[in-house]
Write a protein that holds these residues in place. Structure first.
Motif, PDB file in Angstrom:
ATOM      1  N   GLU A 155       0.863  -1.280   0.072  1.00 42.34           N
ATOM      2  CA  GLU A 155       0.167  -0.066   0.154  1.00 42.34           C
ATOM      3  C   GLU A 155       0.823   1.193   0.066  1.00 42.34           C
ATOM      4  O   GLU A 155       0.484   2.134  -0.869  1.00 42.34           O
ATOM      5  CB  GLU A 155      -1.022   0.069   1.154  1.00 42.34           C
ATOM      6  CG  GLU A 155      -1.998   1.191   1.099  1.00 42.34           C
ATOM      7  CD  GLU A 155      -3.155   1.157   2.026  1.00 42.34           C
ATOM      8  OE1 GLU A 155      -3.789   1.728   2.126  1.00 42.34           O
ATOM      9  OE2 GLU A 155      -2.841   0.170   3.097  1.00 42.34           O
ATOM     10  N   LYS A 156       1.919   1.339   0.814  1.00 44.55           N
ATOM     11  CA  LYS A 156       2.497   2.598   0.876  1.00 44.55           C
ATOM     12  C   LYS A 156       3.255   3.063  -0.201  1.00 44.55           C
ATOM     13  O   LYS A 156       3.230   4.105  -0.886  1.00 44.55           O
ATOM     14  CB  LYS A 156       3.452   2.501   2.060  1.00 44.55           C
ATOM     15  CG  LYS A 156       4.385   3.886   2.360  1.00 44.55           C
ATOM     16  CD  LYS A 156       5.339   3.938   3.561  1.00 44.55           C
ATOM     17  CE  LYS A 156       5.936   5.261   3.702  1.00 44.55           C
ATOM     18  NZ  LYS A 156       6.489   5.823   2.607  1.00 44.55           N
ATOM     19  N   THR A 182       1.125   3.581  -3.251  1.00 46.35           N
ATOM     20  CA  THR A 182       0.367   4.893  -3.100  1.00 46.35           C
ATOM     21  C   THR A 182       1.242   5.945  -3.586  1.00 46.35           C
ATOM     22  O   THR A 182       0.829   6.865  -4.261  1.00 46.35           O
ATOM     23  CB  THR A 182      -0.321   5.038  -1.814  1.00 46.35           C
ATOM     24  OG1 THR A 182      -1.255   4.029  -1.194  1.00 46.35           O
ATOM     25  CG2 THR A 182      -0.876   6.330  -1.648  1.00 46.35           C
ATOM     26  N   GLU A 217       0.359   8.449  -6.765  1.00 48.23           N
ATOM     27  CA  GLU A 217      -0.136   9.855  -6.636  1.00 48.23           C
ATOM     28  C   GLU A 217       1.106  10.573  -7.536  1.00 48.23           C
ATOM     29  O   GLU A 217       0.805  11.890  -7.905  1.00 48.23           O
ATOM     30  CB  GLU A 217       0.570  10.327  -5.159  1.00 48.23           C
ATOM     31  CG  GLU A 217      -0.657   9.874  -4.111  1.00 48.23           C
ATOM     32  CD  GLU A 217      -0.295  10.182  -2.724  1.00 48.23           C
ATOM     33  OE1 GLU A 217       0.954  10.552  -2.440  1.00 48.23           O
ATOM     34  OE2 GLU A 217      -0.855   9.944  -1.729  1.00 48.23           O
ATOM     35  N   ASN A 268      -7.332   4.183  -8.589  1.00 48.06           N
ATOM     36  CA  ASN A 268      -6.622   3.848  -7.251  1.00 48.06           C
ATOM     37  C   ASN A 268      -5.248   3.100  -7.337  1.00 48.06           C
ATOM     38  O   ASN A 268      -5.185   2.690  -8.660  1.00 48.06           O
ATOM     39  CB  ASN A 268      -7.686   3.041  -6.456  1.00 48.06           C
ATOM     40  CG  ASN A 268      -8.189   1.968  -6.957  1.00 48.06           C
ATOM     41  OD1 ASN A 268      -7.365   0.800  -7.245  1.00 48.06           O
ATOM     42  ND2 ASN A 268      -9.366   1.767  -7.244  1.00 48.06           N
ATOM     43  N   TRP A 269      -4.747   2.934  -6.177  1.00 45.08           N
ATOM     44  CA  TRP A 269      -3.313   2.210  -6.589  1.00 45.08           C
ATOM     45  C   TRP A 269      -3.236   0.740  -6.914  1.00 45.08           C
ATOM     46  O   TRP A 269      -2.607   0.135  -7.765  1.00 45.08           O
ATOM     47  CB  TRP A 269      -2.283   2.484  -5.441  1.00 45.08           C
ATOM     48  CG  TRP A 269      -2.927   1.821  -3.961  1.00 45.08           C
ATOM     49  CD1 TRP A 269      -3.716   2.158  -3.138  1.00 45.08           C
ATOM     50  CD2 TRP A 269      -2.618   0.399  -3.658  1.00 45.08           C
ATOM     51  NE1 TRP A 269      -3.601   1.334  -2.089  1.00 45.08           N
ATOM     52  CE2 TRP A 269      -3.077  -0.019  -2.507  1.00 45.08           C
ATOM     53  CE3 TRP A 269      -1.633  -0.747  -4.402  1.00 45.08           C
ATOM     54  CZ2 TRP A 269      -3.100  -1.094  -1.792  1.00 45.08           C
ATOM     55  CZ3 TRP A 269      -1.858  -1.973  -3.751  1.00 45.08           C
ATOM     56  CH2 TRP A 269      -2.349  -2.183  -2.412  1.00 45.08           C
TER      57      TRP A 269
END
Length: 367
Positions: A257-258, A261, A265, A278-279
């Motif tokens: 996730e990190k 993300t 972005e 979304n990622w």
């Protein structure tokens, strides 16, 4: 059942039997046509490419009397309010069932309807859809185009589907498909292609590649073997997306996730232009596109075509594509060791984590 409906069903049945060895059905679907046409009438640009020749002219002529039907402003509203667009339209199409010209949602083992529909008043939508279907004499329109549908299906089969090696998927991913594969031609979808699925109650899960339709100046379908990577792409989703299902693989989601993300972005503008919001979608699309290139390499495509495909993905801001393809090629060489892509997935997590870290370090140096 009238003669035209019988001929459609007979042709589809025969065609399905002819390609049964590939476990893929190829067909036209009335609900796909219905959803794409009302989306076009509501001004959805992705369903308003208008490259289907006479078919588009027939749509304009037949549905002109109902262009102010209440479902049109309804579709405009749900696009603006809930983001109903692109694949969400096709997801609804394959979740519809019709009984006595009344529309309902199929009953499922688990809900696979695209989540953008969650907040939509589906009862109101189904009532409006039913009314539009009847008032517009939609089935008459559908039956009147049997010859166009049949011709396009045969063209796609000969020029695209017959060149697909469905056995490659099991060999590459290390597991047999647990779903039934189908290809549906969306005659109002232009150049749009969508991968959607459903899991009706007491049935196997079904995966659909809904592919677009376009013609030349002589109103002839324009399919060719160059269209094959698009089909390969859509079926790859069935073997990849589930690996980021949080209910099944929460560790994958947590560990990715990190980094993912951060990458999303920094790529958000380009991803949003491709309707990737979304990622998770970005990661799945990355792997699907890299797998297409692996297929091309395995099948000895000309190097120029492989480079063209790779360049196209980089231009879409999947800038890590060369390194990701290299990683998957390493997996292929050691496939007997890992047995499946699922077992190799920790290396994929490491890859994206390292890539994000290197990009962040470069940014820190710049500042």
């Amino acid at each position: 059942m009238n003669l035209k409906t019988f001929l459609i069903l007979l042709f589809t049945f025969t065609l399905c039997n002819n390609i049964k060895s590939q476990n893929i059905e190829l067909r036209v679907n009335e609900n796909v046509e219905l959803m794409s046409i009302i989306s076009r009438m509501a001004g959805y640009p992705e369903y308003h490419m208008d490259i289907a020749g006479q078919y588009i002219k027939d749509i304009d002529q037949h549905f002109s009397p109902v262009k102010r039907h209440p479902i049109i402003p309804f579709m405009k509203k749900v696009r603006k309010q809930y983001g109903i667009s692109f694949d969400a339209v096709m997801s609804m199409a394959i979740h519809l069932q019709k009984e006595n010209d009344n529309f309902f949602l199929i009953k499922e083992e688990i809900n696979t309807l695209e989540k953008r529909w969650n907040e939509v008043d589906k009862t109101q939508f189904l009532n409006l859809l039913t009314d539009f279907y009847k008032e517009s004499c939609f089935h008459d329109f559908f039956e009147a185009h049997t010859k166009i549908y049949k011709k396009a299906i045969q063209d796609y089969k000969e020029k695209v589907l017959n060149h697909l090696d469905i056995s490659w998927y099991e060999s590459f991913y290390g597991n047999k498909p647990e779903e039934n594969f189908s290809v549906i031609i969306g005659f109002c979808n232009g150049g749009g292609n969508y991968g959607v699925n459903r899991h009706a109650r007491n049935k196997e899960k079904e995966v659909f590649a809904i592919v677009g339709y376009f013609v030349n100046k002589d109103n002839e379908p324009q399919y060719s073997k160059d269209y094959l990577p698009t089909l390969i792409h859509e079926f790859n989703h069935s073997f990849i997306n589930y690996l980021l299902d949080e209910s099944k693989y929460p560790n994958h989601v947590e560990e990715l996730e990190k980094a993912a993300t951060d990458l999303f972005e920094s790529s958000q503008w380009a991803m949003s232009k491709q309707a990737y919001g979304n990622w998770k979608t970005m990661i799945n699309e990355s792997l699907v596109r890299a797998a297409v290139i692996c297929y091309m390499l395995d099948k000895k495509y000309p190097l120029l075509e492989v480079r063209k495909e790779l360049s196209a993905q980089i231009q879409r801001n999947f800038r890590w594509m060369p390194e990701l393809v290299y990683l998957l090629r390493k997996y292929e060489k050691k496939q007997s060791q890992y047995t499946s892509l699922k077992n190799f997935y920790p290396h994929i997590i490491d890859f994206f984590s390292d890539y994000a870290e290197k990009e962040n370090n470069k940014l820190n140096i710049m500042y």
